[in-house]
Scaffold this motif. Sequence first.
Motif, PDB file in Angstrom:
ATOM      1  N   ARG A   2      13.373 -22.748 118.029  1.00 39.83           N
ATOM      2  CA  ARG A   2      13.064 -21.331 118.198  1.00 39.83           C
ATOM      3  C   ARG A   2      14.092 -20.622 119.067  1.00 39.83           C
ATOM      4  O   ARG A   2      13.799 -20.076 120.117  1.00 39.83           O
ATOM      5  CB  ARG A   2      11.658 -21.172 118.761  1.00 39.83           C
ATOM      6  N   LEU A   3      15.331 -20.628 118.595  1.00 37.44           N
ATOM      7  CA  LEU A   3      16.418 -19.863 119.200  1.00 37.44           C
ATOM      8  C   LEU A   3      17.257 -19.290 118.069  1.00 37.44           C
ATOM      9  O   LEU A   3      17.457 -19.947 117.050  1.00 37.44           O
ATOM     10  CB  LEU A   3      17.315 -20.754 120.063  1.00 37.44           C
ATOM     11  N   THR A   4      17.757 -18.084 118.267  1.00 37.67           N
ATOM     12  CA  THR A   4      18.638 -17.512 117.258  1.00 37.67           C
ATOM     13  C   THR A   4      19.978 -18.243 117.288  1.00 37.67           C
ATOM     14  O   THR A   4      20.303 -18.930 118.272  1.00 37.67           O
ATOM     15  CB  THR A   4      18.876 -16.017 117.516  1.00 37.67           C
ATOM     16  N   SER A   5      20.759 -18.070 116.249  1.00 36.30           N
ATOM     17  CA  SER A   5      22.077 -18.710 116.220  1.00 36.30           C
ATOM     18  C   SER A   5      22.961 -18.164 117.345  1.00 36.30           C
ATOM     19  O   SER A   5      23.757 -18.911 117.921  1.00 36.30           O
ATOM     20  CB  SER A   5      22.738 -18.526 114.857  1.00 36.30           C
ATOM     21  N   THR A   6      22.803 -16.901 117.685  1.00 36.40           N
ATOM     22  CA  THR A   6      23.574 -16.316 118.789  1.00 36.40           C
ATOM     23  C   THR A   6      23.168 -16.939 120.121  1.00 36.40           C
ATOM     24  O   THR A   6      24.025 -17.271 120.946  1.00 36.40           O
ATOM     25  CB  THR A   6      23.369 -14.788 118.841  1.00 36.40           C
ATOM     26  N   GLU A   7      21.867 -17.130 120.329  1.00 38.65           N
ATOM     27  CA  GLU A   7      21.401 -17.767 121.562  1.00 38.65           C
ATOM     28  C   GLU A   7      21.899 -19.210 121.644  1.00 38.65           C
ATOM     29  O   GLU A   7      22.364 -19.651 122.703  1.00 38.65           O
ATOM     30  CB  GLU A   7      19.870 -17.747 121.621  1.00 38.65           C
ATOM     31  N   ASP A  13      28.262 -22.646 124.423  1.00 41.33           N
ATOM     32  CA  ASP A  13      29.534 -22.247 125.023  1.00 41.33           C
ATOM     33  C   ASP A  13      29.493 -22.295 126.548  1.00 41.33           C
ATOM     34  O   ASP A  13      30.457 -22.726 127.191  1.00 41.33           O
ATOM     35  CB  ASP A  13      29.930 -20.845 124.559  1.00 41.33           C
ATOM     36  N   ALA A  14      28.384 -21.873 127.139  1.00 43.48           N
ATOM     37  CA  ALA A  14      28.262 -21.895 128.598  1.00 43.48           C
ATOM     38  C   ALA A  14      28.289 -23.332 129.117  1.00 43.48           C
ATOM     39  O   ALA A  14      28.933 -23.623 130.134  1.00 43.48           O
ATOM     40  CB  ALA A  14      26.989 -21.190 129.035  1.00 43.48           C
ATOM     41  N   SER A  15      27.623 -24.226 128.434  1.00 42.82           N
ATOM     42  CA  SER A  15      27.622 -25.626 128.854  1.00 42.82           C
ATOM     43  C   SER A  15      29.023 -26.229 128.759  1.00 42.82           C
ATOM     44  O   SER A  15      29.467 -26.944 129.669  1.00 42.82           O
ATOM     45  CB  SER A  15      26.642 -26.439 128.009  1.00 42.82           C
ATOM     46  N   ALA A  62      23.760 -20.674 135.063  1.00 45.68           N
ATOM     47  CA  ALA A  62      22.514 -19.914 134.997  1.00 45.68           C
ATOM     48  C   ALA A  62      22.775 -18.418 135.134  1.00 45.68           C
ATOM     49  O   ALA A  62      22.187 -17.604 134.408  1.00 45.68           O
ATOM     50  CB  ALA A  62      21.547 -20.390 136.073  1.00 45.68           C
ATOM     51  N   ALA A  63      23.677 -18.037 136.028  1.00 42.48           N
ATOM     52  CA  ALA A  63      24.015 -16.622 136.207  1.00 42.48           C
ATOM     53  C   ALA A  63      24.679 -16.063 134.955  1.00 42.48           C
ATOM     54  O   ALA A  63      24.378 -14.943 134.521  1.00 42.48           O
ATOM     55  CB  ALA A  63      24.929 -16.452 137.419  1.00 42.48           C
ATOM     56  N   GLU A  64      25.561 -16.845 134.352  1.00 44.74           N
ATOM     57  CA  GLU A  64      26.215 -16.419 133.114  1.00 44.74           C
ATOM     58  C   GLU A  64      25.194 -16.219 131.996  1.00 44.74           C
ATOM     59  O   GLU A  64      25.240 -15.220 131.266  1.00 44.74           O
ATOM     60  CB  GLU A  64      27.254 -17.452 132.689  1.00 44.74           C
ATOM     61  N   LEU A  65      24.256 -17.152 131.873  1.00 44.02           N
ATOM     62  CA  LEU A  65      23.237 -17.049 130.831  1.00 44.02           C
ATOM     63  C   LEU A  65      22.303 -15.871 131.087  1.00 44.02           C
ATOM     64  O   LEU A  65      21.870 -15.208 130.145  1.00 44.02           O
ATOM     65  CB  LEU A  65      22.446 -18.355 130.729  1.00 44.02           C
ATOM     66  N   TYR A  66      22.004 -15.592 132.323  1.00 46.40           N
ATOM     67  CA  TYR A  66      21.158 -14.439 132.674  1.00 46.40           C
ATOM     68  C   TYR A  66      21.836 -13.144 132.229  1.00 46.40           C
ATOM     69  O   TYR A  66      21.200 -12.261 131.648  1.00 46.40           O
ATOM     70  CB  TYR A  66      20.901 -14.427 134.177  1.00 46.40           C
ATOM     71  N   ARG A  67      23.146 -13.060 132.473  1.00 44.78           N
ATOM     72  CA  ARG A  67      23.892 -11.863 132.052  1.00 44.78           C
ATOM     73  C   ARG A  67      23.965 -11.763 130.526  1.00 44.78           C
ATOM     74  O   ARG A  67      23.847 -10.679 129.962  1.00 44.78           O
ATOM     75  CB  ARG A  67      25.301 -11.875 132.639  1.00 44.78           C
ATOM     76  N   ALA A  68      24.143 -12.897 129.859  1.00 44.68           N
ATOM     77  CA  ALA A  68      24.327 -12.892 128.407  1.00 44.68           C
ATOM     78  C   ALA A  68      23.011 -12.745 127.636  1.00 44.68           C
ATOM     79  O   ALA A  68      22.975 -12.068 126.605  1.00 44.68           O
ATOM     80  CB  ALA A  68      25.032 -14.176 127.971  1.00 44.68           C
TER      81      ALA A  68
END
Length: 98
Positions: A2-7, A13-15, A62-68
């Motif tokens: 249950r995640l979109t392809s963009t998510e 990419d962040a990992s 985590a900060a990057e993912l919060y922004r994205a």
Amino acid sequence: MRLTSTEQQTLHDASLRWFGVPPRLFGSRVDDARRGGDIDLYIEAEASLSPQEAFQRETHMAAELYRALGERKIDIVVNTGRLDLPIYRLAREQGVWL
């Protein structure tokens, strides 16, 4: 899953950027029949990474993912190979590579 392809791509990419490896998604988001839930990520980091460095990278990721992705509950579990916790085994067994 249950995640979109963009998510999925954003998490992947962040990992790669912060740990050099792709993450595994585990927990409720892997099950299409469930609803809601946070995003649980499992990352097997290099063994030479100190716990302090792993925590620092986890915080930056985590900060990057919060922004994205916006205000989402994201749990990042980082295994540096020093411990063998039950959550690590669960994530390896049930997790799905992103």
